[in-house]
Write an enzyme that holds these catalytic residues in place. Structure first.
Site, PDB file in Angstrom:
ATOM      1  N   LYS A  36       0.850  -1.196   0.000  1.00  0.00           N
ATOM      2  CA  LYS A  36       0.000   0.000   0.000  1.00  0.00           C
ATOM      3  C   LYS A  36       0.875   1.232   0.000  1.00  0.00           C
ATOM      4  O   LYS A  36       1.807   1.348   0.799  1.00  0.00           O
ATOM      5  CB  LYS A  36      -0.884   0.011   1.251  1.00  0.00           C
ATOM      6  CG  LYS A  36      -1.849   1.186   1.263  1.00  0.00           C
ATOM      7  CD  LYS A  36      -2.543   1.332   2.596  1.00  0.00           C
ATOM      8  CE  LYS A  36      -1.768   2.211   3.517  1.00  0.00           C
ATOM      9  NZ  LYS A  36      -2.179   3.597   3.621  1.00  0.00           N
ATOM     10  N   ASP A  63      -3.641   4.324  -1.789  1.00  0.00           N
ATOM     11  CA  ASP A  63      -4.470   4.879  -0.717  1.00  0.00           C
ATOM     12  C   ASP A  63      -4.368   6.407  -0.711  1.00  0.00           C
ATOM     13  O   ASP A  63      -3.650   6.984   0.100  1.00  0.00           O
ATOM     14  CB  ASP A  63      -3.978   4.276   0.615  1.00  0.00           C
ATOM     15  CG  ASP A  63      -4.849   4.670   1.788  1.00  0.00           C
ATOM     16  OD1 ASP A  63      -6.007   5.059   1.565  1.00  0.00           O
ATOM     17  OD2 ASP A  63      -4.361   4.579   2.938  1.00  0.00           O
ATOM     18  N   LYS A  65      -7.148   8.377  -0.630  1.00  0.00           N
ATOM     19  CA  LYS A  65      -8.306   8.897   0.132  1.00  0.00           C
ATOM     20  C   LYS A  65      -8.906  10.146  -0.517  1.00  0.00           C
ATOM     21  O   LYS A  65      -8.964  11.222   0.085  1.00  0.00           O
ATOM     22  CB  LYS A  65      -7.903   9.184   1.572  1.00  0.00           C
ATOM     23  CG  LYS A  65      -7.399   7.964   2.326  1.00  0.00           C
ATOM     24  CD  LYS A  65      -7.215   8.271   3.802  1.00  0.00           C
ATOM     25  CE  LYS A  65      -6.820   7.066   4.599  1.00  0.00           C
ATOM     26  NZ  LYS A  65      -5.445   6.613   4.377  1.00  0.00           N
ATOM     27  N   LEU A  66      -9.359   9.984  -1.759  1.00  0.00           N
ATOM     28  CA  LEU A  66      -9.914  11.119  -2.498  1.00  0.00           C
ATOM     29  C   LEU A  66     -11.139  11.683  -1.784  1.00  0.00           C
ATOM     30  O   LEU A  66     -11.948  10.935  -1.222  1.00  0.00           O
ATOM     31  CB  LEU A  66     -10.305  10.664  -3.915  1.00  0.00           C
ATOM     32  CG  LEU A  66      -9.171  10.035  -4.734  1.00  0.00           C
ATOM     33  CD1 LEU A  66      -9.694   9.543  -6.064  1.00  0.00           C
ATOM     34  CD2 LEU A  66      -8.034  11.028  -4.943  1.00  0.00           C
ATOM     35  N   ASP A  68     -13.497  15.309  -2.571  1.00  0.00           N
ATOM     36  CA  ASP A  68     -13.731  16.661  -3.101  1.00  0.00           C
ATOM     37  C   ASP A  68     -15.082  16.618  -3.818  1.00  0.00           C
ATOM     38  O   ASP A  68     -15.792  15.600  -3.728  1.00  0.00           O
ATOM     39  CB  ASP A  68     -12.584  17.040  -4.068  1.00  0.00           C
ATOM     40  CG  ASP A  68     -12.353  18.553  -4.118  1.00  0.00           C
ATOM     41  OD1 ASP A  68     -13.356  19.302  -4.191  1.00  0.00           O
ATOM     42  OD2 ASP A  68     -11.191  18.981  -4.098  1.00  0.00           O
ATOM     43  N   ILE A  69     -15.426  17.653  -4.546  1.00  0.00           N
ATOM     44  CA  ILE A  69     -16.710  17.616  -5.263  1.00  0.00           C
ATOM     45  C   ILE A  69     -16.622  16.557  -6.372  1.00  0.00           C
ATOM     46  O   ILE A  69     -15.519  16.242  -6.857  1.00  0.00           O
ATOM     47  CB  ILE A  69     -17.098  19.003  -5.845  1.00  0.00           C
ATOM     48  CG1 ILE A  69     -16.039  19.498  -6.831  1.00  0.00           C
ATOM     49  CG2 ILE A  69     -17.330  20.008  -4.725  1.00  0.00           C
ATOM     50  CD1 ILE A  69     -16.482  20.722  -7.623  1.00  0.00           C
ATOM     51  N   PRO A  70     -17.773  15.956  -6.755  1.00  0.00           N
ATOM     52  CA  PRO A  70     -17.741  14.837  -7.714  1.00  0.00           C
ATOM     53  C   PRO A  70     -16.943  15.112  -8.979  1.00  0.00           C
ATOM     54  O   PRO A  70     -16.140  14.280  -9.413  1.00  0.00           O
ATOM     55  CB  PRO A  70     -19.225  14.611  -8.031  1.00  0.00           C
ATOM     56  CG  PRO A  70     -19.940  15.076  -6.812  1.00  0.00           C
ATOM     57  CD  PRO A  70     -19.142  16.231  -6.270  1.00  0.00           C
ATOM     58  N   ASN A  71     -17.102  16.295  -9.571  1.00  0.00           N
ATOM     59  CA  ASN A  71     -16.412  16.596 -10.825  1.00  0.00           C
ATOM     60  C   ASN A  71     -14.885  16.542 -10.644  1.00  0.00           C
ATOM     61  O   ASN A  71     -14.176  15.908 -11.435  1.00  0.00           O
ATOM     62  CB  ASN A  71     -16.851  17.985 -11.327  1.00  0.00           C
ATOM     63  CG  ASN A  71     -16.175  18.355 -12.630  1.00  0.00           C
ATOM     64  OD1 ASN A  71     -16.321  17.652 -13.629  1.00  0.00           O
ATOM     65  ND2 ASN A  71     -15.402  19.433 -12.618  1.00  0.00           N
ATOM     66  N   THR A 118      -9.174   5.113  11.507  1.00  0.00           N
ATOM     67  CA  THR A 118      -8.959   4.370  12.760  1.00  0.00           C
ATOM     68  C   THR A 118      -8.216   5.208  13.803  1.00  0.00           C
ATOM     69  O   THR A 118      -8.047   4.790  14.938  1.00  0.00           O
ATOM     70  CB  THR A 118      -8.205   3.054  12.491  1.00  0.00           C
ATOM     71  OG1 THR A 118      -7.199   3.294  11.503  1.00  0.00           O
ATOM     72  CG2 THR A 118      -9.129   1.980  11.999  1.00  0.00           C
ATOM     73  N   GLY A 207       1.409  -1.143   8.830  1.00  0.00           N
ATOM     74  CA  GLY A 207       2.514  -0.270   8.464  1.00  0.00           C
ATOM     75  C   GLY A 207       3.669  -0.353   9.436  1.00  0.00           C
ATOM     76  O   GLY A 207       4.521  -1.241   9.346  1.00  0.00           O
ATOM     77  N   ARG A 208       3.659   0.568  10.405  1.00  0.00           N
ATOM     78  CA  ARG A 208       4.825   0.722  11.278  1.00  0.00           C
ATOM     79  C   ARG A 208       5.237  -0.544  12.021  1.00  0.00           C
ATOM     80  O   ARG A 208       6.422  -0.729  12.293  1.00  0.00           O
ATOM     81  CB  ARG A 208       4.578   1.889  12.245  1.00  0.00           C
ATOM     82  CG  ARG A 208       4.648   3.228  11.535  1.00  0.00           C
ATOM     83  CD  ARG A 208       4.000   4.319  12.325  1.00  0.00           C
ATOM     84  NE  ARG A 208       2.534   4.153  12.365  1.00  0.00           N
ATOM     85  CZ  ARG A 208       1.708   5.016  12.930  1.00  0.00           C
ATOM     86  NH1 ARG A 208       2.175   6.097  13.496  1.00  0.00           N
ATOM     87  NH2 ARG A 208       0.408   4.797  12.908  1.00  0.00           N
TER      88      ARG A 208
HETATM   89  O1  C5P Z   1       1.517   2.219  10.782  1.00  0.00           O
HETATM   90  P1  C5P Z   1       0.091   1.750  10.749  1.00  0.00           P
HETATM   91  O2  C5P Z   1      -0.044   0.254  10.744  1.00  0.00           O
HETATM   92  O3  C5P Z   1      -0.767   2.421  11.801  1.00  0.00           O
HETATM   93  O4  C5P Z   1      -0.416   2.255   9.305  1.00  0.00           O
HETATM   94  C1  C5P Z   1      -1.726   2.154   8.901  1.00  0.00           C
HETATM   95  C2  C5P Z   1      -1.839   2.606   7.481  1.00  0.00           C
HETATM   96  O5  C5P Z   1      -3.209   2.532   7.106  1.00  0.00           O
HETATM   97  C3  C5P Z   1      -1.407   4.052   7.211  1.00  0.00           C
HETATM   98  O6  C5P Z   1      -0.747   4.050   5.957  1.00  0.00           O
HETATM   99  C4  C5P Z   1      -2.698   4.843   7.123  1.00  0.00           C
HETATM  100  O7  C5P Z   1      -2.623   5.881   6.171  1.00  0.00           O
HETATM  101  C5  C5P Z   1      -3.679   3.782   6.655  1.00  0.00           C
HETATM  102  N1  C5P Z   1      -5.080   3.991   7.024  1.00  0.00           N
HETATM  103  C6  C5P Z   1      -5.530   4.147   8.317  1.00  0.00           C
HETATM  104  N2  C5P Z   1      -6.863   4.347   8.576  1.00  0.00           N
HETATM  105  C7  C5P Z   1      -7.743   4.363   7.580  1.00  0.00           C
HETATM  106  C8  C5P Z   1      -7.313   4.178   6.259  1.00  0.00           C
HETATM  107  C9  C5P Z   1      -5.964   3.966   6.011  1.00  0.00           C
HETATM  108  O8  C5P Z   1      -4.728   4.093   9.240  1.00  0.00           O
HETATM  109  N3  C5P Z   1      -9.032   4.494   7.834  1.00  0.00           N
END
Ligand code: C5P
Length: 232
Positions: A36, A63, A65-66, A68-71, A118, A207-208
């Site tokens: 991702k 990822d 995460k768009l 904005d307005i539909p257009n 989250t 991620g981390r």
């Molecule tokens: O490091 P960590 O495991 O917390 O990373 C979670 C990843 O998921 C990040 O890249 C973050 O942008 C993404 N994410 C999120 N919550 C969402 C959608 C995506 O944490 N609702």
């Protein structure tokens, strides 16, 4: 969507530099089901950067995460969809018309609606003036997603538990906020990998916990093992 335990794990490559990103994918590619990339990577490396990740033959979850307005969203999404990422995200609170404007032009890419981040919880909703709890809020957003025709949605697995039975069988539940030890980082609605899969998550975004691990492959193998042991 039923994937093997390893293939359920998508690593969030929250890096800025392309070289560092590629070196990391090179290292972990045998032990993940997908990669991702998001705003951090994209704002530095753009379309060309994403294209250069295709050589790993792993599903790419774009990822961005768009919202904005539909257009505007539809025209921006068109540029991204030409890249044919496997997944592309948009915020469900952009509304049903915005979601439909992407779904209508999507071709092979799966459109994934982002519900409540989250990193937010009931307290944050109250500060927005929203008096329902995060579970009900995510459920409302899931309806917008379903009616808008998304292929799946992002939420914590705490909400997946209730939503699973209300959505079509092949609906993709994507779960970030996966916690391995005690460290939640900036996430608030967290679960362990096994708990998330037990709740019905289809894909885990981690991620981390992987990128900051002293031994990312060992961490990945431990997660896979944990899923296999729990019959996930
Ligand atoms: O490091 P960590 O495991 O917390 O990373 C979670 C990843 O998921 C990040 O890249 C973050 O942008 C993404 N994410 C999120 N919550 C969402 C959608 C995506 O944490 N609702």
């Amino acid at each position: 969507m039923k994937l093997s335990p390893k293939n359920k794990i998508f690593c969030a490559l929250d890096f800025t530099e392309l070289k560092q990103t590629c070196q990391f994918v090179e290292k972990i590619k045998e032990n993940v089901g997908g990669i991702k990339v998001g705003l951090e990577f994209f704002f530095k490396n753009g379309i060309k950067g994403v294209e250069s990740l295709k050589k790993y033959n792993l599903p790419i979850f774009l990822d961005l995460k768009l919202n904005d307005i539909p257009n505007t969203v539809s025209r921006a999404a068109k540029n991204l969809l030409e890249l044919e990422p496997d997944y592309l995200t948009a915020h469900l609170n952009g509304g049903i018309d915005m979601i439909k404007s992407i779904v209508d032009i999507k071709m092979k890419t799966k459109i994934i609606g982002v519900s409540l981040l989250t990193s937010l919880n009931d307290e944050d909703l109250k500060k927005f003036g929203i008096e329902i709890n995060s579970k009900s809020y995510v459920e409302k957003l899931s309806k917008i997603g379903y009616e808008g025709g998304v292929d799946g949605m992002v939420s914590s697995s705490l909400e997946v538990k209730d939503l699973k039975s209300k959505m079509p069988k092949d609906f993709i539940f994507v779960t970030p906020g996966i916690q391995l030890g005690k460290n939640k980082n900036d996430q608030k609605r967290t679960t362990s990998p096994s708990e998330a899969i037990k709740n019905g998550s289809s894909i885990l975004i981690i991620g981390r916990a992987i990128t900051n691990s002293e031994n990312p492959n060992r961490t990945l193998k431990e997660i896979t093992l944990q899923l296999e042991k729990n019959g996930n």
